[in-house]
Each structure stands twice: as structure tokens, then as C-alpha cells.
Design an enzyme around this catalytic site. Sequence first.
Site, PDB file in Angstrom:
ATOM      1  N   ASN A   9     -11.826 -46.366  26.076  1.00 19.29           N
ATOM      2  CA  ASN A   9     -11.270 -47.061  27.237  1.00 19.29           C
ATOM      3  C   ASN A   9     -12.410 -47.854  27.881  1.00 19.29           C
ATOM      4  OD1 ASN A   9     -10.119 -47.840  29.641  1.00 19.29           O
ATOM      5  ND2 ASN A   9      -9.896 -45.773  30.477  1.00 19.29           N
ATOM      6  N   LYS A  11     -12.325 -49.889  30.240  1.00 21.45           N
ATOM      7  CA  LYS A  11     -12.139 -50.144  31.685  1.00 21.45           C
ATOM      8  C   LYS A  11     -12.484 -51.604  31.987  1.00 21.45           C
ATOM      9  CE  LYS A  11     -12.806 -45.275  32.464  1.00 21.45           C
ATOM     10  NZ  LYS A  11     -13.177 -44.171  33.340  1.00 21.45           N
ATOM     11  N   HIS A  97      -3.487 -43.723  33.853  1.00 21.39           N
ATOM     12  CA  HIS A  97      -4.884 -43.342  34.043  1.00 21.39           C
ATOM     13  C   HIS A  97      -5.137 -42.999  35.510  1.00 21.39           C
ATOM     14  CE1 HIS A  97      -9.227 -43.453  34.212  1.00 21.39           C
ATOM     15  NE2 HIS A  97      -9.200 -43.239  32.912  1.00 21.39           N
ATOM     16  N   GLU A  99      -7.448 -43.656  37.454  1.00 17.26           N
ATOM     17  CA  GLU A  99      -7.920 -44.775  38.304  1.00 17.26           C
ATOM     18  C   GLU A  99      -6.740 -45.632  38.761  1.00 17.26           C
ATOM     19  OE1 GLU A  99     -10.900 -46.081  35.516  1.00 17.26           O
ATOM     20  OE2 GLU A  99     -11.973 -44.201  35.885  1.00 17.26           O
ATOM     21  N   GLU A 169      -6.781 -35.572  31.264  1.00 16.47           N
ATOM     22  CA  GLU A 169      -8.060 -35.994  31.819  1.00 16.47           C
ATOM     23  C   GLU A 169      -8.233 -35.393  33.214  1.00 16.47           C
ATOM     24  OE1 GLU A 169      -9.552 -39.835  29.877  1.00 16.47           O
ATOM     25  OE2 GLU A 169      -8.185 -40.455  31.448  1.00 16.47           O
ATOM     26  N   GLY A 175     -16.073 -39.780  34.422  1.00 12.51           N
ATOM     27  CA  GLY A 175     -17.213 -40.573  34.877  1.00 12.51           C
ATOM     28  C   GLY A 175     -18.193 -39.800  35.741  1.00 12.51           C
ATOM     29  N   SER A 215     -15.918 -37.475  30.597  1.00  7.95           N
ATOM     30  CA  SER A 215     -17.334 -37.276  30.271  1.00  7.95           C
ATOM     31  C   SER A 215     -17.570 -36.708  28.868  1.00  7.95           C
ATOM     32  CB  SER A 215     -18.024 -36.406  31.329  1.00  7.95           C
ATOM     33  OG  SER A 215     -17.975 -37.039  32.588  1.00  7.95           O
TER      34      SER A 215
HETATM   35  P1  PGA Z   1     -15.420 -41.084  30.993  1.00  9.54           P
HETATM   36  O1  PGA Z   1     -13.964 -41.694  31.226  1.00  9.54           O
HETATM   37  O2  PGA Z   1     -15.515 -40.771  29.528  1.00  9.54           O
HETATM   38  O3  PGA Z   1     -16.369 -42.160  31.422  1.00  9.54           O
HETATM   39  O4  PGA Z   1     -15.510 -39.860  31.841  1.00  9.54           O
HETATM   40  C1  PGA Z   1     -12.842 -41.196  30.557  1.00  9.54           C
HETATM   41  C2  PGA Z   1     -11.629 -41.991  30.974  1.00  9.54           C
HETATM   42  O5  PGA Z   1     -11.563 -42.401  32.132  1.00  9.54           O
HETATM   43  O6  PGA Z   1     -10.718 -42.238  30.157  1.00  9.54           O
END
Ligand code: PGA
Length: 252
Positions: A9, A11, A97, A99, A169, A175, A215
Site C-alpha cells: 500500500n 499510500k 483502510h 486512514e 490491521e 505506521g 508495521s
Molecule cells: P505500515 O502500514 O506497514 O506502514 O504499518 C500498513 C497499512 O497501513 O496498510
Amino acid sequence: MRKKIVAGNWKMNMDLQEGLVFASSLNEYFRDKPSLKAEVILCTPFIHLPGVAEIVKNGNIFLGAQNCASEESGAYTGEVSANMIKSTGAGYVIIGHSERRTYYHEDNKLLNKKTNLALSNGLYVIFCFGEVKEEREEGKHFNVVKQQLDEGLFTLSKEEMKRIVLAYEPVWAIGTGLTATPDQAQEMHKYIRELVSEKYGNDTAEQLTILYGGSCKPSNAGEIFSKPDVDGGLIGGASLKKDDFISIVEAV
Ligand code: PGA
């Protein structure tokens, strides 16, 4: 055997030129790896989709978007529809997601609508969900996940569920550098599979790919992916670094 997947992803990272160069170099690497155990999907910003589709069309990599509109078409300035995504050559779309849920206030009802539109336009959906830190600390994480699935997804038919990939997730792990332990991931993935089994039967549950995200990195991916109910990962930060992403794919 159910399908293993590692999805990157991106982003809101990389401009068009950077994204195309990066996709080309991944495509070259994975093209010569017919024995890969995982399907690799790149979920890019909208503007990259047509260019990356062209690059991966003779390779092993699949392509997805990170969101789609909640309406079919029309006067929705700035939105990109599921049909438009499909027309670029992308096969997948991420929906739900954290976010999007947090910053753009997307709730389960809206995500259900987007999922239906994505499916009716021929896309596969990577449906994301997970609890925030306080919910886990208060022991509510199972209930939160159940509600997200009940309201967001479990209106689908059994046939439609075949076009869904789940991505658990935990929001506190995205993140942040904090990762769910392999046992925490397995415990939740097993619970999710049980919920799917109750609703759709054991066959559907056993066929369903459930990814872990939050992460994931080369140092922890192998152990997390070795758990029986974890079928791969949705990778954010580490999907932007070629060597890290490759190591994570190869950890499957
Ligand atoms: P990350 O993000 O691996 O940077 O923690 C995962 C995601 O948001 O899909």
C-alpha cells in the site's frame, strides 16, 4: 490451499515518475520468479494506475487502487469510480483502510456501499478493519472487529465473498513500529475465520485469504506469516523500499 498475498500500500507517496520507475524495477525482479508462493499486488495512487498497469501486464504483479467512490458516476467532483479503476487494468481496490475511516470519516455503512460498487464493477476488494489502541486495552477488540465485519461486509452473498480479501490491521500497529505479536495476529485471524464460517460456512472461511497489516517488516514478517490463519500481509512503509518489500514477499 487458499491464496497467499502480499500487497504493498503505497499510500500518498511517490510522484508519477518515481512510481513508474519503482514499479518497473519490482516487475523486473518478480517476472523471473515463477516459483513465488505469494501473489504480489501493488496498491498505488490513482494517477499511477494506467502506467503501472502497462508495466505489469507481462509480469507476475497485480495492481490495485487504495479507495473508490461511493457512487457509480456523475457530479461528484474529485472522486474516482470503481468502473474508472477497473478501466485502468487494475483488478483490486482497498476499502476501509483505517486512514480512510479516521481522516475521511468513512463508516461501516459507507464502506459497505463502496464494497458493493467495487464488486459489481468486477474488482476484487481488500477489505481492511481493526481496533484502535484503547479498544484493545479495554478488551473490546473482538467486538469491534465483529461489528466492522457485520456491518461492512456480511451483507454480501457467498458468491461475492469469494472476491474478498480481508486485511486485519490493528490501528495501533499501523505506521507506529509496534507490531501485533504473531500470537496476537493468529488469535484474531482465527476469530475472524470463525465469524466467516458461522455466516458463510466452513468452505468459504477456509478459502478466504486473511492478511495482517501493521508495521510488517523483513525482521517480523516470517514469524507472523508462519501462523496458520495468517495468509500474507498488507504492507505500508516497507512496501516503498525495494529490498524490504522483496524480503517480505519471500518470507511467505
Ligand atoms: P505500515 O502500514 O506497514 O506502514 O504499518 C500498513 C497499512 O497501513 O496498510
